[in-house]
Design a protein around this motif. Structure first.
Motif, short mmCIF file in Angstrom:
data_model
loop_
_atom_site.label_atom_id
_atom_site.label_comp_id
_atom_site.label_asym_id
_atom_site.label_seq_id
_atom_site.Cartn_x
_atom_site.Cartn_y
_atom_site.Cartn_z
N ARG A 44 6.12 -11.71 -33.07
CA ARG A 44 6.04 -11.86 -31.61
C ARG A 44 7.39 -11.60 -30.95
O ARG A 44 8.44 -11.73 -31.55
N GLY A 45 7.29 -11.33 -29.65
CA GLY A 45 8.45 -11.25 -28.79
C GLY A 45 7.99 -11.40 -27.36
O GLY A 45 6.84 -11.09 -27.03
N SER A 46 8.87 -11.91 -26.50
CA SER A 46 8.51 -12.02 -25.09
C SER A 46 9.76 -11.98 -24.24
O SER A 46 10.86 -12.30 -24.70
N ARG A 47 9.56 -11.57 -23.00
CA ARG A 47 10.67 -11.49 -22.05
C ARG A 47 10.08 -11.37 -20.65
O ARG A 47 9.06 -10.72 -20.45
N THR A 48 10.75 -11.99 -19.69
CA THR A 48 10.38 -11.80 -18.29
C THR A 48 11.24 -10.67 -17.75
O THR A 48 12.45 -10.66 -17.90
N ILE A 49 10.55 -9.71 -17.14
CA ILE A 49 11.20 -8.50 -16.64
C ILE A 49 11.08 -8.46 -15.12
O ILE A 49 10.01 -8.73 -14.58
N GLY A 50 12.17 -8.13 -14.47
CA GLY A 50 12.22 -8.09 -13.01
C GLY A 50 11.58 -6.85 -12.43
O GLY A 50 12.25 -6.04 -11.79
N ALA A 51 10.29 -6.70 -12.67
CA ALA A 51 9.51 -5.57 -12.15
C ALA A 51 8.06 -6.02 -12.06
O ALA A 51 7.66 -6.98 -12.73
N THR A 52 7.28 -5.33 -11.28
CA THR A 52 5.87 -5.68 -11.13
C THR A 52 5.09 -5.37 -12.40
O THR A 52 5.49 -4.49 -13.19
#
Length: 155
Positions: free
Chosen positions: A6-14
């Motif tokens: 797994r991996g996750s990240r919040t990205i500053g795009a729609t």
């Protein structure tokens, strides 16, 4: 219990912008290769049932032998599911003579709107046993960081 990388990240795009970067040839070549690699897409068919072939080349193959050749990993990726702005499901088969890399890995890219950005969660199942889980998760995190840099203002 079967293995899930797994991996996750919040990205500053729609979510729509993130989805577009998951299904655009030039975008994938730019951000998908993890640190220490570059990628080139040889075949491109962006529809459910279609897919692409990516050649990943190690910038320094010393200590990182490729799955396909000394310096490369060649992977045939299928688009199993494309749900705009929500999810991309890919199947991946590595071209290798080594049975430790045989089989079909499924990569699910889940997108969810959070504030002004998108939470991107990646899960991989059916990962060939020759791929170390910690190394794979590090590669996923690296690709997600590249995706953020590709999409975020000033990135």
């Amino acid at each position: 219990m079967s293995r899930i990388d797994r991996g996750s990240r919040t990205i500053g795009a729609t979510p729509a912008a993130v989805y577009d970067a998951l299904v655009d040839r030039g975008a994938l070549e730019a951000w998908l290769p993890p640190d220490g690699m570059r990628g080139r897409i040889e075949r491109w068919d962006p529809r459910p049932g279609g897919g692409f072939r990516m050649v990943l080349t190690y910038l320094d193959p010393t200590g990182n032998p490729g799955k396909t050749s000394d310096a490369t990993d060649v992977v045939d990726v299928g688009f199993a599911e494309l749900v705009p702005a929500h999810r991309v499901v890919q199947t991946a088969v590595f071209q290798s003579d080594d049975p430790a890399y045989a089989g079909t890995m499924t990569m699910t890219w889940q997108l969810a709107a959070v504030g002004d950005g998108t939470a991107v969660t990646v899960s991989a199942t059916g990962v060939p046993p020759g791929i170390d889980q910690a190394v794979h998760e590090e590669g996923i995190a690296s690709s997600l960081a590249h995706l953020a840099a590709y999409l975020e203002p000033g990135g």
